[in-house]
Design a protein around this motif. Structure first.
Motif, PDB file in Angstrom:
ATOM      1  N   UNK A 164      25.037 -60.121  14.692  1.00  0.00           N
ATOM      2  CA  UNK A 164      24.336 -61.305  15.112  1.00  0.00           C
ATOM      3  C   UNK A 164      23.946 -62.116  13.706  1.00  0.00           C
ATOM      4  N   UNK A 165      23.121 -61.483  12.872  1.00  0.00           N
ATOM      5  CA  UNK A 165      22.862 -62.169  11.685  1.00  0.00           C
ATOM      6  C   UNK A 165      24.036 -62.544  10.727  1.00  0.00           C
ATOM      7  N   UNK A 166      25.023 -61.726  10.586  1.00  0.00           N
ATOM      8  CA  UNK A 166      26.488 -62.289   9.958  1.00  0.00           C
ATOM      9  C   UNK A 166      26.709 -63.376  10.667  1.00  0.00           C
ATOM     10  N   UNK A 167      26.941 -63.650  11.997  1.00  0.00           N
ATOM     11  CA  UNK A 167      27.619 -64.988  12.638  1.00  0.00           C
ATOM     12  C   UNK A 167      26.580 -65.708  12.313  1.00  0.00           C
ATOM     13  N   UNK A 168      25.434 -65.813  12.277  1.00  0.00           N
ATOM     14  CA  UNK A 168      24.460 -66.841  11.995  1.00  0.00           C
ATOM     15  C   UNK A 168      24.604 -67.492  10.808  1.00  0.00           C
ATOM     16  N   UNK A 169      24.990 -66.793   9.708  1.00  0.00           N
ATOM     17  CA  UNK A 169      25.019 -67.294   8.319  1.00  0.00           C
ATOM     18  C   UNK A 169      26.368 -67.767   8.032  1.00  0.00           C
ATOM     19  N   UNK A 170      26.421 -68.695   7.060  1.00  0.00           N
ATOM     20  CA  UNK A 170      27.557 -69.281   6.657  1.00  0.00           C
ATOM     21  C   UNK A 170      28.692 -68.413   5.784  1.00  0.00           C
ATOM     22  N   UNK A 171      27.930 -67.363   5.346  1.00  0.00           N
ATOM     23  CA  UNK A 171      28.735 -66.494   4.390  1.00  0.00           C
ATOM     24  C   UNK A 171      28.138 -65.276   4.352  1.00  0.00           C
ATOM     25  N   UNK A 391      31.793 -70.630  -3.207  1.00  0.00           N
ATOM     26  CA  UNK A 391      30.588 -71.409  -2.943  1.00  0.00           C
ATOM     27  C   UNK A 391      30.635 -72.653  -2.960  1.00  0.00           C
ATOM     28  N   UNK A 392      31.449 -73.053  -3.896  1.00  0.00           N
ATOM     29  CA  UNK A 392      31.924 -74.544  -4.100  1.00  0.00           C
ATOM     30  C   UNK A 392      32.552 -75.208  -3.119  1.00  0.00           C
ATOM     31  N   UNK A 393      33.545 -74.542  -2.478  1.00  0.00           N
ATOM     32  CA  UNK A 393      34.392 -74.711  -1.252  1.00  0.00           C
ATOM     33  C   UNK A 393      33.422 -74.867   0.018  1.00  0.00           C
ATOM     34  N   UNK A 394      32.266 -74.063   0.203  1.00  0.00           N
ATOM     35  CA  UNK A 394      31.485 -73.925   1.297  1.00  0.00           C
ATOM     36  C   UNK A 394      30.507 -75.212   0.876  1.00  0.00           C
ATOM     37  N   UNK A 395      30.098 -75.481   0.006  1.00  0.00           N
ATOM     38  CA  UNK A 395      29.459 -76.780  -0.215  1.00  0.00           C
ATOM     39  C   UNK A 395      29.807 -78.022   0.308  1.00  0.00           C
ATOM     40  N   UNK A 396      31.152 -78.071   0.089  1.00  0.00           N
ATOM     41  CA  UNK A 396      32.120 -79.086   0.156  1.00  0.00           C
ATOM     42  C   UNK A 396      32.511 -79.258   1.898  1.00  0.00           C
ATOM     43  N   UNK A 397      32.683 -78.141   2.294  1.00  0.00           N
ATOM     44  CA  UNK A 397      33.032 -78.066   3.790  1.00  0.00           C
ATOM     45  C   UNK A 397      32.061 -77.470   4.655  1.00  0.00           C
ATOM     46  N   UNK A 401      33.064 -75.899   8.493  1.00  0.00           N
ATOM     47  CA  UNK A 401      33.138 -74.347   8.620  1.00  0.00           C
ATOM     48  C   UNK A 401      31.884 -73.946   9.641  1.00  0.00           C
ATOM     49  N   UNK A 402      30.979 -74.696   9.683  1.00  0.00           N
ATOM     50  CA  UNK A 402      30.149 -74.076  10.536  1.00  0.00           C
ATOM     51  C   UNK A 402      30.462 -74.528  12.145  1.00  0.00           C
ATOM     52  N   UNK A 403      31.340 -75.789  12.411  1.00  0.00           N
ATOM     53  CA  UNK A 403      31.852 -76.201  13.564  1.00  0.00           C
ATOM     54  C   UNK A 403      32.646 -75.066  14.123  1.00  0.00           C
TER      55      UNK A 403
END
Length: 431
Positions: A164-171, A391-397, A401-403
């Motif tokens: 569950x913690x893995x799913x809750x996090x962005x990465x 991490x740079x891609x994650x910041x931008x999108x 990614x969360x949706x």
């Protein structure tokens, strides 16, 4: 400049454990990215902790189950929050989500804790079949298949919480390819939520300056005693493996000692020290690399565990062949020959240890195999660069990614509330 908050389960102790080294690597990665880094932890300050302030990292002592953290993180407004292991995310993740909803939430798993726990439970179940300690400590390592492990984990609260913690996090940062595949295959974790980053610092030493076979003596076993797989391996060594190894050496006219190092040895460990048996519990090693280089063979009889093993990586860097189990070598070599021997039964383990200790040709081949693993399995990829790019891609999108992580949204909406209300209840109770 990005602002990073690291919420540590403990303060980093790189000289005590591989986990401490790992956390320091992550802190240094953020510093190289020109981030402003703060390290916060609710753990007690220890004498062996690394001085983060010397790196320009701010330190903050925080409290569990206390709303003071809410005000602190809201004022800090970090861009990225890194949680050190899933139970830290449980404690503070919902608070970060409320105070800083746009902050990226990264989980450093260290290893898949519920996998290690499942293997430990399987070992204990097998040991219960025996009545005396010697028989219990003669049980071999857990060799359950992934399907069998999944069935064991399905009934565990820890697996539900950790996934569950893995799913809750962005990465989530992973150090084991086996665990990444296991999470995707059996727990349906999307690949985009996982990132493989085993080591972030140079791991190949100066091979030409290492002591050779004739300059080394004795066996070594090393590992933080607070880590249960390490303590369990000491028990297997004491009750079965070392007596077998020592007896075979004595029969051939050779003598050797087993030196056991590790941070935080409890009295039950130091009481095992017996010079007559060649079983030396040395405890804390100020310089783990130095004692590893002085040893001829490293013994790591891990009967359960997860992740990749820092002690075995240290052995390869030191040019010290090792004898370990299938679990010990998991996700540490690909298809390459092991730098020593892999054995899952006592007879094979002892025979391999004796052969490595007595035969310089076998020893040299094993040493070279260890160097080969370092060069061709771990060093061929720059995980530092890949993680920075991810991490740079994650910041931008981040929003996109969360949706796409609907299960994560669902867990934050429902399951997250239980940890929130539990924390608030404990806080109210403490008042």
């Amino acid at each position: 400049m990005k602002r990073v908050l690291v919420v540590g389960y403990v303060w980093p102790e790189p000289k005590s454990s591989a986990a401490g080294t790992r956390m320091l690597e992550l802190v240094q990665l953020f510093l190289r990215m020109q981030c402003e880094v703060t390290f916060a932890s609710a753990a007690a300050l220890s004498e062996h902790r690394f001085d983060l302030t010397a790196l320009g990292v701010a330190e903050k002592v925080i409290a569990l189950n206390c709303s003071s953290f809410d005000g602190y993180v809201k004022e800090l407004q970090p861009d990225i929050v890194l949680f050190d292991r899933f139970f830290t995310e449980e404690q503070f993740g919902w608070r970060v989500a409320q105070a800083c909803p746009n902050a990226l939430r990264i989980l450093d798993t260290e290893d898949f804790h519920s996998l290690r726990h499942a293997r430990q439970q399987l070992l204990k179940a097998e040991q219960k079949k025996y009545s005396n300690e010697k028989e219990k400590q003669s049980v071999g390592p857990v060799l359950a298949s992934p399907a069998e492990l999944y069935q064991q984990m399905c009934a565990q609260d820890m697996a539900l919480r950790e996934v569950a913690a893995i799913f809750r996090c962005d990465l989530s940062l992973m150090i084991s390819e086996f665990e990444m595949e296991f999470l995707q295959t059996y727990f349906s974790v999307p690949a985009q939520l996982l990132f493989y980053a085993p080591f972030l610092s140079p791991i190949v030493g100066q091979q030409q300056s290492l002591p050779d076979f004739s300059a080394r003596q004795h066996f070594i076993a090393i590992g933080n005693f607070r880590h249960e797989p390490n303590w369990d391996s000491v028990l297997w060594l004491k009750h079965q493996l070392w007596p077998m190894i020592r007896a075979q050496l004595l029969q051939s006219g050779a003598q050797a000692e087993l030196h056991i190092y590790g941070a935080y040895p409890p009295p039950k460990a130091t009481q095992l020290h017996n010079a007559k048996e060649g079983f030396y519990v040395k405890g804390w090693a100020e310089d783990a690399a130095a004692v590893m280089q002085q040893a001829r063979v490293c013994l790591a009889p891990l009967r359960f565990g997860a992740g990749i093993k820092g002690k075995l990586m240290d052995a390869m860097r030191a040019g010290t062949p090792s004898v370990t189990t299938t679990i010990g070598a998991e996700s540490m070599r690909g298809d390459l020959p092991w730098g020593g021997a892999i054995a899952d039964d006592a007879d094979s383990f002892a025979a391999a240890a004796v052969a490595l200790y007595q035969n310089p040709i076998t020893w040299c081949h094993a040493q070279q195999a260890g160097f080969n693993i370092l060069h061709n399995y771990f060093v061929q990829t720059d995980y530092n660069l890949l993680l920075q790019q991810r991490l740079a891609r994650l910041v931008e999108s981040a929003a996109l990614e969360r949706s796409n992580n609907f299960i994560g949204q669902m867990l934050r909406h429902h399951s997250l509330k239980s940890t929130q209300y539990m924390g608030q209840w404990i806080e109210a109770k403490n008042k």
